[in-house]
Design a protein around this motif. Structure first.
Motif, PDB file in Angstrom:
ATOM      1  N   PHE A 132      46.517  39.628 -15.966  1.00 33.97           N
ATOM      2  CA  PHE A 132      46.395  39.514 -14.520  1.00 33.97           C
ATOM      3  C   PHE A 132      47.447  38.570 -13.936  1.00 33.97           C
ATOM      4  CE2 PHE A 132      42.368  40.976 -16.080  1.00 33.97           C
ATOM      5  CZ  PHE A 132      41.877  41.822 -15.104  1.00 33.97           C
ATOM      6  N   ARG A 133      48.173  37.850 -14.794  1.00 32.16           N
ATOM      7  CA  ARG A 133      49.185  36.884 -14.333  1.00 32.16           C
ATOM      8  C   ARG A 133      50.505  37.138 -15.060  1.00 32.16           C
ATOM      9  NH1 ARG A 133      47.387  31.276 -15.628  1.00 32.16           N
ATOM     10  NH2 ARG A 133      46.639  32.237 -17.552  1.00 32.16           N
ATOM     11  N   MET A 134      50.847  38.365 -15.211  1.00 37.15           N
ATOM     12  CA  MET A 134      51.990  38.715 -16.047  1.00 37.15           C
ATOM     13  C   MET A 134      53.307  38.167 -15.502  1.00 37.15           C
ATOM     14  SD  MET A 134      53.031  42.485 -17.417  1.00 37.15           S
ATOM     15  CE  MET A 134      54.571  42.744 -18.303  1.00 37.15           C
ATOM     16  N   ASN A 135      53.486  38.198 -14.190  1.00 33.80           N
ATOM     17  CA  ASN A 135      54.734  37.689 -13.638  1.00 33.80           C
ATOM     18  C   ASN A 135      54.784  36.170 -13.710  1.00 33.80           C
ATOM     19  OD1 ASN A 135      56.410  36.727 -11.031  1.00 33.80           O
ATOM     20  ND2 ASN A 135      57.238  38.653 -11.824  1.00 33.80           N
ATOM     21  N   SER A 136      53.679  35.517 -13.366  1.00 35.77           N
ATOM     22  CA  SER A 136      53.644  34.054 -13.392  1.00 35.77           C
ATOM     23  C   SER A 136      53.856  33.509 -14.796  1.00 35.77           C
ATOM     24  CB  SER A 136      52.304  33.550 -12.846  1.00 35.77           C
ATOM     25  OG  SER A 136      52.150  33.901 -11.493  1.00 35.77           O
ATOM     26  N   LEU A 137      53.250  34.157 -15.783  1.00 36.04           N
ATOM     27  CA  LEU A 137      53.313  33.652 -17.151  1.00 36.04           C
ATOM     28  C   LEU A 137      54.569  34.090 -17.888  1.00 36.04           C
ATOM     29  CD1 LEU A 137      49.606  34.200 -18.302  1.00 36.04           C
ATOM     30  CD2 LEU A 137      50.700  32.033 -17.692  1.00 36.04           C
ATOM     31  N   PHE A 138      55.019  35.330 -17.644  1.00 40.00           N
ATOM     32  CA  PHE A 138      56.058  35.901 -18.495  1.00 40.00           C
ATOM     33  C   PHE A 138      57.299  36.377 -17.738  1.00 40.00           C
ATOM     34  CE2 PHE A 138      51.847  37.020 -20.370  1.00 40.00           C
ATOM     35  CZ  PHE A 138      51.845  36.049 -21.361  1.00 40.00           C
ATOM     36  N   GLY A 139      57.241  36.361 -16.401  1.00 37.30           N
ATOM     37  CA  GLY A 139      58.411  36.733 -15.626  1.00 37.30           C
ATOM     38  C   GLY A 139      58.696  38.214 -15.561  1.00 37.30           C
ATOM     39  N   HIS A 140      57.697  39.044 -15.838  1.00 37.54           N
ATOM     40  CA  HIS A 140      57.860  40.498 -15.776  1.00 37.54           C
ATOM     41  C   HIS A 140      56.716  41.102 -14.969  1.00 37.54           C
ATOM     42  CE1 HIS A 140      61.127  40.846 -18.768  1.00 37.54           C
ATOM     43  NE2 HIS A 140      60.542  39.813 -19.348  1.00 37.54           N
ATOM     44  N   GLY A 141      56.980  42.247 -14.371  1.00 38.88           N
ATOM     45  CA  GLY A 141      55.920  42.962 -13.681  1.00 38.88           C
ATOM     46  C   GLY A 141      55.381  42.198 -12.484  1.00 38.88           C
ATOM     47  N   ARG A 142      54.076  42.301 -12.258  1.00 37.37           N
ATOM     48  CA  ARG A 142      53.433  41.764 -11.063  1.00 37.37           C
ATOM     49  C   ARG A 142      52.220  40.924 -11.452  1.00 37.37           C
ATOM     50  NH1 ARG A 142      54.910  44.630  -5.865  1.00 37.37           N
ATOM     51  NH2 ARG A 142      52.761  44.166  -5.330  1.00 37.37           N
ATOM     52  N   ASP A 143      51.785  40.085 -10.518  1.00 36.04           N
ATOM     53  CA  ASP A 143      50.500  39.390 -10.628  1.00 36.04           C
ATOM     54  C   ASP A 143      49.453  40.144  -9.815  1.00 36.04           C
ATOM     55  OD1 ASP A 143      51.615  37.429 -12.193  1.00 36.04           O
ATOM     56  OD2 ASP A 143      51.602  35.874 -10.643  1.00 36.04           O
ATOM     57  N   TRP A 144      48.206  40.064 -10.252  1.00 36.91           N
ATOM     58  CA  TRP A 144      47.097  40.612  -9.476  1.00 36.91           C
ATOM     59  C   TRP A 144      46.717  39.625  -8.366  1.00 36.91           C
ATOM     60  CZ3 TRP A 144      43.190  44.537 -11.201  1.00 36.91           C
ATOM     61  CH2 TRP A 144      43.669  45.345 -12.241  1.00 36.91           C
ATOM     62  N   PRO A 145      46.138  40.120  -7.270  1.00 34.15           N
ATOM     63  CA  PRO A 145      45.622  39.203  -6.250  1.00 34.15           C
ATOM     64  C   PRO A 145      44.273  38.604  -6.645  1.00 34.15           C
ATOM     65  CG  PRO A 145      45.254  41.467  -5.580  1.00 34.15           C
ATOM     66  CD  PRO A 145      46.058  41.533  -6.856  1.00 34.15           C
ATOM     67  N   ILE A 146      43.698  39.089  -7.735  1.00 31.20           N
ATOM     68  CA  ILE A 146      42.465  38.525  -8.290  1.00 31.20           C
ATOM     69  C   ILE A 146      42.706  38.246  -9.768  1.00 31.20           C
ATOM     70  CG2 ILE A 146      40.873  39.624  -6.670  1.00 31.20           C
ATOM     71  CD1 ILE A 146      40.374  41.787  -8.783  1.00 31.20           C
ATOM     72  N   GLY A 147      41.875  37.385 -10.353  1.00 32.75           N
ATOM     73  CA  GLY A 147      42.013  37.053 -11.755  1.00 32.75           C
ATOM     74  C   GLY A 147      40.898  37.640 -12.598  1.00 32.75           C
ATOM     75  N   TYR A 148      41.004  37.433 -13.900  1.00 31.31           N
ATOM     76  CA  TYR A 148      39.996  37.952 -14.825  1.00 31.31           C
ATOM     77  C   TYR A 148      38.603  37.427 -14.483  1.00 31.31           C
ATOM     78  CZ  TYR A 148      37.415  38.832 -19.140  1.00 31.31           C
ATOM     79  OH  TYR A 148      36.461  39.237 -20.057  1.00 31.31           O
TER      80      TYR A 148
ATOM     81  N   GLU B 295      37.283  36.620 -11.687  1.00 26.84           N
ATOM     82  CA  GLU B 295      36.695  37.300 -10.535  1.00 26.84           C
ATOM     83  C   GLU B 295      36.227  38.704 -10.887  1.00 26.84           C
ATOM     84  OE1 GLU B 295      38.910  36.384  -6.580  1.00 26.84           O
ATOM     85  OE2 GLU B 295      40.333  35.967  -8.189  1.00 26.84           O
ATOM     86  N   LEU B 296      36.927  39.346 -11.804  1.00 27.69           N
ATOM     87  CA  LEU B 296      36.580  40.721 -12.168  1.00 27.69           C
ATOM     88  C   LEU B 296      35.535  40.778 -13.275  1.00 27.69           C
ATOM     89  CD1 LEU B 296      37.423  43.548 -11.232  1.00 27.69           C
ATOM     90  CD2 LEU B 296      39.088  43.605 -13.099  1.00 27.69           C
ATOM     91  N   GLU B 297      35.335  39.685 -13.996  1.00 26.12           N
ATOM     92  CA  GLU B 297      34.470  39.706 -15.179  1.00 26.12           C
ATOM     93  C   GLU B 297      33.054  40.201 -14.890  1.00 26.12           C
ATOM     94  OE1 GLU B 297      32.046  38.897 -18.498  1.00 26.12           O
ATOM     95  OE2 GLU B 297      31.787  37.920 -16.542  1.00 26.12           O
ATOM     96  N   PRO B 298      32.382  39.775 -13.801  1.00 24.42           N
ATOM     97  CA  PRO B 298      31.036  40.319 -13.539  1.00 24.42           C
ATOM     98  C   PRO B 298      31.035  41.836 -13.354  1.00 24.42           C
ATOM     99  CG  PRO B 298      31.461  38.370 -12.196  1.00 24.42           C
ATOM    100  CD  PRO B 298      32.767  38.756 -12.812  1.00 24.42           C
ATOM    101  N   TYR B 299      32.115  42.368 -12.818  1.00 28.70           N
ATOM    102  CA  TYR B 299      32.197  43.815 -12.601  1.00 28.70           C
ATOM    103  C   TYR B 299      32.506  44.545 -13.913  1.00 28.70           C
ATOM    104  CZ  TYR B 299      32.180  42.255  -7.800  1.00 28.70           C
ATOM    105  OH  TYR B 299      31.825  41.650  -6.614  1.00 28.70           O
ATOM    106  N   TYR B 300      33.188  43.871 -14.836  1.00 26.82           N
ATOM    107  CA  TYR B 300      33.331  44.431 -16.177  1.00 26.82           C
ATOM    108  C   TYR B 300      31.943  44.622 -16.795  1.00 26.82           C
ATOM    109  CZ  TYR B 300      38.412  44.260 -17.084  1.00 26.82           C
ATOM    110  OH  TYR B 300      39.766  44.503 -17.101  1.00 26.82           O
ATOM    111  N   CYS B 301      31.078  43.635 -16.623  1.00 29.18           N
ATOM    112  CA  CYS B 301      29.715  43.749 -17.171  1.00 29.18           C
ATOM    113  C   CYS B 301      28.985  44.930 -16.552  1.00 29.18           C
ATOM    114  CB  CYS B 301      28.939  42.451 -16.931  1.00 29.18           C
ATOM    115  SG  CYS B 301      29.573  41.003 -17.808  1.00 29.18           S
ATOM    116  N   GLN B 302      29.120  45.103 -15.230  1.00 27.71           N
ATOM    117  CA  GLN B 302      28.478  46.238 -14.570  1.00 27.71           C
ATOM    118  C   GLN B 302      29.056  47.560 -15.070  1.00 27.71           C
ATOM    119  OE1 GLN B 302      28.298  46.009 -10.239  1.00 27.71           O
ATOM    120  NE2 GLN B 302      28.310  43.766 -10.329  1.00 27.71           N
TER     121      GLN B 302
END
Length: 627
Positions: free
Chosen positions: A144-160, A162-169
């Motif tokens: 979710f932070r690929m650009n910030s961490l590795f300098g490639h691609g894009r970052d998400w506007p949300i992080g893991y 925030e999405l984790e409860p929806y992964y459970c659902q």
């Protein structure tokens, strides 16, 4: 919930066109089905528009698909499903790659290259979950932070987090089988303490166990980091043994097969190994299960044999005023009736390719011109070998285990991430086996009778295939466009695909080939991998040639972001420019990481459903559907 006939929930197209809905959802795949179900449970009136026939709910319908697969000469991803001329599906390409400047328009997709990607999808009830393999992995926090961490691609506007409860659902909705203990890597966290998946893991195959004896503990060094490999079971959306400890001890009940003629919870996986393109006992999840539950609310209706052709927009306010669609009477004969369907909210949930195609065909490229851009998929390098002894090939789901330990790390600054799956179905994906093995035994080796039987057993029973699933970051040059020169039988513009692989991904292709060679040497297997320069997907890197396959994991094309300047939708998948329009599914994902996209797109769509419900219920009382 089970039903006897799809007609029970179908709606007359003229009635649908004269009705006002709370939401019109384009597409009956997992994205559309999940959103429709959540809205229907809240009493909101929903029309689901499906391009395919819609006659895929009863057990007789399903059996027809199974027997079509058994009788098909080519066992491709869509071999089980009727391919109507009025709603054509991408199919595997002829075994000829594009030349420089060549365009391949022989199939539904128009391939302009320079890389010809052989991914497919299904335009049938339930969408591509009808032919998916069933893997249900979560993305990693780093993804979710690929650009910030590795300098490639894009970052998400949300992080893991925030999405984790929806992964459970999503894991509950899809009925995921797996072991949380096998997923303790890469920073993954799972709900509250004691969280377990709905069903126990699929047992590791004998092949998995044999490879684990030598692979577990093997070390790999990348970017000054040391990774210790381990064969881990793969979470997947198929019926196994329900976990009694799920939901704080309440247990889990599978929602099962879509038929009154089978046990309501469906059958458990029987290890048929043809999960792609169809599970003969309906053990694998597909979106029809969720769709049937949605329709059972009495608030969701289905309109099949209808292909969306244009999104209508108010030029002043930017609000969508309707969806124009063409309903055909016969799947193959020309002729259709065009109608407009209206609602307070519209959801495009076809897939990353079709959502972008529809918007572009409607003259809606977006003020920033990003509609259709940043197309992503996973690149697959296949490697295969013969083990010294039989290892139980053709038993179990296609894949029960994989190697996850190098899905992220500092190395991603210089090369793409990768995960590895161990295949229980022999060399089928790579060489066309076991059919090609039979041809070789007869035509090349002149075997017959007992010698032929024993020769096949000796060969097929020792086959191992490891697929290397490699991320491809978002790139504006990889895109879907439309061109009035390329139309389908209904007159709708077809998707034009422009795609290439970056050096970032090719570095990992080469690395993966080297590592799988080491693995085969370590387990005593003879490597048989070879790559045809004439095959689609042929690439070269540092003087070596490879064939890279598409993963059928179309993503990107309407990326989510924090600003209308550099994205198409916000973090709830709502269009920046059209307030009552949502573009849902993997097309909204800013990165693809090394997880199959289905669980993540399910999670973001469940989050989107909350937003739609909140907006609709906060406004005027929902009008009744005139059905």
């Amino acid at each position: 919930m089970t039903v006897q006939s799809s007609d029970r929930f179908s709606i007359d197209p003229d009635v649908a066109a004269s009705s006002q809905f709370d939401a019109v959802v384009i597409g009956s795949g997992v994205s559309g089905a999940l959103i429709a179900k959540r809205l229907g449970l809240q009493g909101l009136k929903v029309l689901v528009v499906e391009a395919g026939s819609g006659n895929d709910i009863t057990v007789s319908d399903y059996d027809e698909n199974v027997f079509r697969f058994y009788g098909a000469a080519s066992k491709d991803n869509n071999a089980a499903y009727y391919n109507p001329k009025n709603a054509p599906m991408p199919r595997d390409f002829e075994n000829v790659r594009l030349r420089d400047g060549e365009i391949n328009d022989r199939g539904y997709l128009v391939q302009k290259g320079p890389f010809e990607i052989d991914s497919t999808y299904s335009r049938v009830l339930g969408g591509t979950t009808r032919h998916w393999e069933g893997k249900a992995l979560r993305m990693l926090p780093d993804d979710f932070r690929m650009n910030s961490l590795f300098g490639h691609g894009r970052d998400w506007p949300i992080g893991y987090d925030e999405l984790e409860p929806y992964y459970c659902q999503a894991e509950a909705e899809l009925g995921v089988s797996g072991d949380v203990e096998d997923q303790q890597y890469g920073g993954l966290t799972f709900g509250e303490d004691g969280y377990v998946l709905p069903m126990h893991k699929m047992p590791a195959s004998y092949l998995d166990q044999v490879l684990a004896r030598d692979v577990d503990g093997m070390t790999v060094e990348l970017a000054e980091e040391r990774f210790e490999l381990k064969v881990r079971t793969t979470p997947q959306a198929r019926n196994g043994i329900p976990n009694k400890n799920y939901a704080a001890g309440a247990g889990f009940v599978p929602n099962g097969a879509v038929s009154v003629h089978q046990a309501e919870m469906g059958e458990r996986c029987q290890g048929n190994t043809n999960c792609v393109p169809i599970c003969p006992v309906q053990a694998k999840y597909d979106a029809r299960r969720t769709l049937v539950q949605a329709m059972a609310t009495g608030n969701v209706v289905l309109l099949a044999r209808t292909v969306a052709s244009k999104v209508l927009v108010d030029g002043v306010t930017g609000h969508i005023t309707g969806i124009e669609a063409k309903t055909y009477d016969h799947p193959d004969l020309t002729g259709s009736t065009t109608r407009v369907f209206k609602a307070r909210t519209y959801v495009l949930a076809a897939n990353a390719v079709e959502n972008a195609r529809l918007m572009l065909a409607s003259g809606l490229p977006g003020l920033n011109g990003l509609m259709g851009r940043n197309l992503m998929d996973h690149g697959y390098l296949l490697t295969w070998a013969l083990m010294p002894k039989p290892i139980g090939v053709m038993r179990g789901p296609v894949c029960t285990s994989g190697i996850e330990d190098i899905r992220t790390g500092k190395y991603r600054r210089n090369m793409a991430a990768v995960r590895f799956s161990i295949h229980n179905d022999g060399w089928g994906w790579a060489t066309g086996g076991p059919y090609s093995d039979l041809y070789d035994a007869v035509d090349r080796d002149n075997l017959y009778g007992g010698a032929l039987r024993q020769g096949l057993i000796d060969t097929v029973a020792r086959q191992v295939l490891i697929d290397c699933m490699i991320e491809i970051p978002a790139d504006p040059g990889n895109r879907i466009t439309v061109d009035p020169r390329y139309v389908d039988q209904l007159g709708n513009m077809r998707p034009v695909v422009c795609f290439d692989l970056p050096q970032y991904t090719l570095e990992t292709v080469a690395f993966s080939r080297r590592l799988t060679k080491q693995i085969y040497q370590r387990v005593g297997a003879k490597d048989h991998s070879s790559y045809d320069p004439m095959a689609p997907g042929w690439v070269t890197h540092n003087g070596e040639g490879y064939v890279v396959r598409g993963g059928n994991h179309w993503a990107g094309t309407h990326l989510m972001g924090s600003s209308a300047v550099d994205s198409v939708v916000n973090d709830r998948q709502q269009s920046w420019e059209h307030p009552n329009l949502y573009l849902a599914g993997a097309g909204s994902m800013p990165t693809i990481g090394t997880a199959n996209t289905t669980l993540t797109l399910a999670a973001i769509c469940l989050r989107t459903a909350e937003d739609i419900i909140a907006r609709l219920t906060a406004s005027a009382i929902a009008p009744a559907v005139g059905a």
